[in-house]
Design an enzyme around this catalytic site. Sequence first.
Site, PDB file in Angstrom:
ATOM      1  N   TRP A 102       0.834  -1.215   0.000  1.00  0.00           N
ATOM      2  CA  TRP A 102       0.000   0.000   0.000  1.00  0.00           C
ATOM      3  C   TRP A 102       0.858   1.249   0.000  1.00  0.00           C
ATOM      4  O   TRP A 102       0.513   2.246  -0.637  1.00  0.00           O
ATOM      5  CB  TRP A 102      -1.002  -0.019   1.152  1.00  0.00           C
ATOM      6  CG  TRP A 102      -2.053  -1.078   0.938  1.00  0.00           C
ATOM      7  CD1 TRP A 102      -2.267  -2.187   1.693  1.00  0.00           C
ATOM      8  CD2 TRP A 102      -3.011  -1.141  -0.135  1.00  0.00           C
ATOM      9  NE1 TRP A 102      -3.297  -2.936   1.165  1.00  0.00           N
ATOM     10  CE2 TRP A 102      -3.772  -2.315   0.049  1.00  0.00           C
ATOM     11  CE3 TRP A 102      -3.297  -0.317  -1.225  1.00  0.00           C
ATOM     12  CZ2 TRP A 102      -4.809  -2.692  -0.825  1.00  0.00           C
ATOM     13  CZ3 TRP A 102      -4.321  -0.685  -2.098  1.00  0.00           C
ATOM     14  CH2 TRP A 102      -5.073  -1.858  -1.891  1.00  0.00           C
ATOM     15  N   ASP A 170      -1.951   6.385   6.442  1.00  0.00           N
ATOM     16  CA  ASP A 170      -2.979   5.519   5.864  1.00  0.00           C
ATOM     17  C   ASP A 170      -3.299   4.442   6.891  1.00  0.00           C
ATOM     18  O   ASP A 170      -2.626   3.427   6.969  1.00  0.00           O
ATOM     19  CB  ASP A 170      -2.468   4.895   4.559  1.00  0.00           C
ATOM     20  CG  ASP A 170      -3.443   3.860   4.001  1.00  0.00           C
ATOM     21  OD1 ASP A 170      -4.526   3.664   4.589  1.00  0.00           O
ATOM     22  OD2 ASP A 170      -3.099   3.241   2.965  1.00  0.00           O
ATOM     23  N   LYS A 194     -12.343  -2.225   6.351  1.00  0.00           N
ATOM     24  CA  LYS A 194     -11.570  -3.138   7.186  1.00  0.00           C
ATOM     25  C   LYS A 194     -12.101  -3.133   8.621  1.00  0.00           C
ATOM     26  O   LYS A 194     -12.574  -4.140   9.099  1.00  0.00           O
ATOM     27  CB  LYS A 194     -10.083  -2.750   7.185  1.00  0.00           C
ATOM     28  CG  LYS A 194      -9.240  -3.255   6.019  1.00  0.00           C
ATOM     29  CD  LYS A 194      -9.608  -2.692   4.683  1.00  0.00           C
ATOM     30  CE  LYS A 194      -8.796  -3.236   3.534  1.00  0.00           C
ATOM     31  NZ  LYS A 194      -7.876  -2.289   2.926  1.00  0.00           N
TER      32      LYS A 194
HETATM   33  C1  PLP Z   1      -7.375  -1.765   1.741  1.00  0.00           C
HETATM   34  C2  PLP Z   1      -6.309  -0.753   1.842  1.00  0.00           C
HETATM   35  C3  PLP Z   1      -6.195   0.293   0.912  1.00  0.00           C
HETATM   36  C4  PLP Z   1      -7.113   0.419  -0.285  1.00  0.00           C
HETATM   37  O1  PLP Z   1      -8.334   0.847   0.146  1.00  0.00           O
HETATM   38  P1  PLP Z   1      -9.507   1.206  -0.897  1.00  0.00           P
HETATM   39  O2  PLP Z   1     -10.549   1.722   0.036  1.00  0.00           O
HETATM   40  O3  PLP Z   1      -9.858  -0.063  -1.591  1.00  0.00           O
HETATM   41  O4  PLP Z   1      -8.993   2.224  -1.834  1.00  0.00           O
HETATM   42  C5  PLP Z   1      -5.200   1.225   1.083  1.00  0.00           C
HETATM   43  N1  PLP Z   1      -4.352   1.146   2.125  1.00  0.00           N
HETATM   44  C6  PLP Z   1      -4.430   0.155   3.042  1.00  0.00           C
HETATM   45  C7  PLP Z   1      -3.463   0.129   4.181  1.00  0.00           C
HETATM   46  C8  PLP Z   1      -5.411  -0.816   2.925  1.00  0.00           C
HETATM   47  O5  PLP Z   1      -5.497  -1.798   3.832  1.00  0.00           O
END
Ligand code: PLP
Length: 358
Positions: A102, A170, A194
Site C-alpha cells: 500500500w 494511511d 476493514k
Molecule cells: C485496503 C487498503 C487500501 C485500499 O483501500 P480502498 O478503500 O480499496 O482504496 C489502502 N491502504 C491500506 C493500508 C489498505 O489496507
Amino acid sequence: MSRIYNFSAGPAALPEAVLKQAQDELLDWHGAGVSVMEMSHRGKEFMSIAAQAEADLREIMAIPDNYKVLFLQGGASSQFAMVPMNLMGRTGKADYINTGSWSKKAIAEAKRYGEVNVIADTAADFKAPAESDLQFSADAAYVHYTPNETIQGVEFPYIPDTGEIPLVADMSSTILSRPVDVSKFGIIYAGAQKNVGPAGLTLVIIREDLIGHAPDSCPAMMNYQIHADNGSMYNTPPTYAWYLAGLVFKWLKENGGLDVMAVVNERKAESLYNTIDDSGFYANPVDPECRSWMNVPFTLANPDLDGKFLEEASAKGLKSLKGHRSVGGMRASIYNAMPEEGVQALIAFMHEFEKANA
Ligand SMILES: *Cc1c(COP(=O)(O)O)cnc(C)c1O
C-alpha cells in the site's frame, strides 16, 4: 452447522450485533417509515444519524477540536492522490516511507504531483524501519506512512516523530484497533471496509490548518476545503455506509471503547503468533517487533498443502484465509469484529491440521 468465522482482509466481517440492528431497522428507521437508504441526506433524520456518528467517533478516538472529520468516498486509494493534491504544493516535495504494497501505491500516485523522497524502504524485509534511521527532509510538505501494511502484515511499533512536518497516515487496516494520539498526526485516513464499516466510505481526520491549501486546478471533489465547508455533504455522501459506521462506533462504545479493543486485539494476535512460532509447520515472515495485530500472514512448510488447508478450514466454517497472491500462503485478518472464539477455532484447526499432515 457450526458458526462461520470470516477472516477476510476487506471488505471484512462486521460485528454481528451491528448487522442485526441494521436488519431490524432496514425497512423503517426509528419510525421514520422509510429505510436509511431512502432518506434525503439533508433531512433531519439523516442529519441526526450523521452528527451522532461523528460525535461517537470523536469520543472513541478522543479527536481534538482542531481536527475535522470527513466522511468521503473513493476509498483510501483516492486519498493517495488527494493528500498530495492538497498538500504537496506548499513546498513541491514530500517524504514517504515504503513498508509494503500500500505504501508503494501511495508513492506512485504522489509522484504525479511533485517530488517524492522515499526516506526509508523496508518493503522487501517484512519490517518497519528503525525509528533512528528516519531522516526527514526539512522542506517536506508532509511525511506519509502506512502504520499497518494489510498485505504483508507489517505494523509500525511506534509513531514517527516528524516534529513540525505534518504526519499523514494511511490507517485503513489499523484504525480503531487501539487508542492512538490523534494530535501526533496531520491527517489520518482510512477506507472503512476493514475496521470501520462497509465499503464505500472513507474516513479522513484532518488538522484544520492543513485545509485550504489546494491549488485552483484541484477538482472540487478532491478538495478537503470543499468537503470540510460542506460537512461532507457537498454532494450526496455514502449515507448507508455512514449510518452503518455509526452503528459500529456505538458498538465500540458499548464494548468498552478502544482500550478494551486493544487488550482483546493484542491477546488474539499473540495467541495466533504463538501457535505459528511454536510449530515447525507454520511460519510468519514478519520481524517479531513489527507484527500486525490485524493481519496475520502465515505459510505452511509444504505449500502443496495450501489448497487442502483452505478447503478443510472452510468446511469447518473458517472462511477467507487465502493469503494475498504477492505473499502466498494464508492470511488471517482479525479486526475488531473477529471474536476471540473465532481465533481460538482457527488455532484448534491449525493444531489438528498439523497433526494430520506434518
Ligand atoms: C485496503 C487498503 C487500501 C485500499 O483501500 P480502498 O478503500 O480499496 O482504496 C489502502 N491502504 C491500506 C493500508 C489498505 O489496507
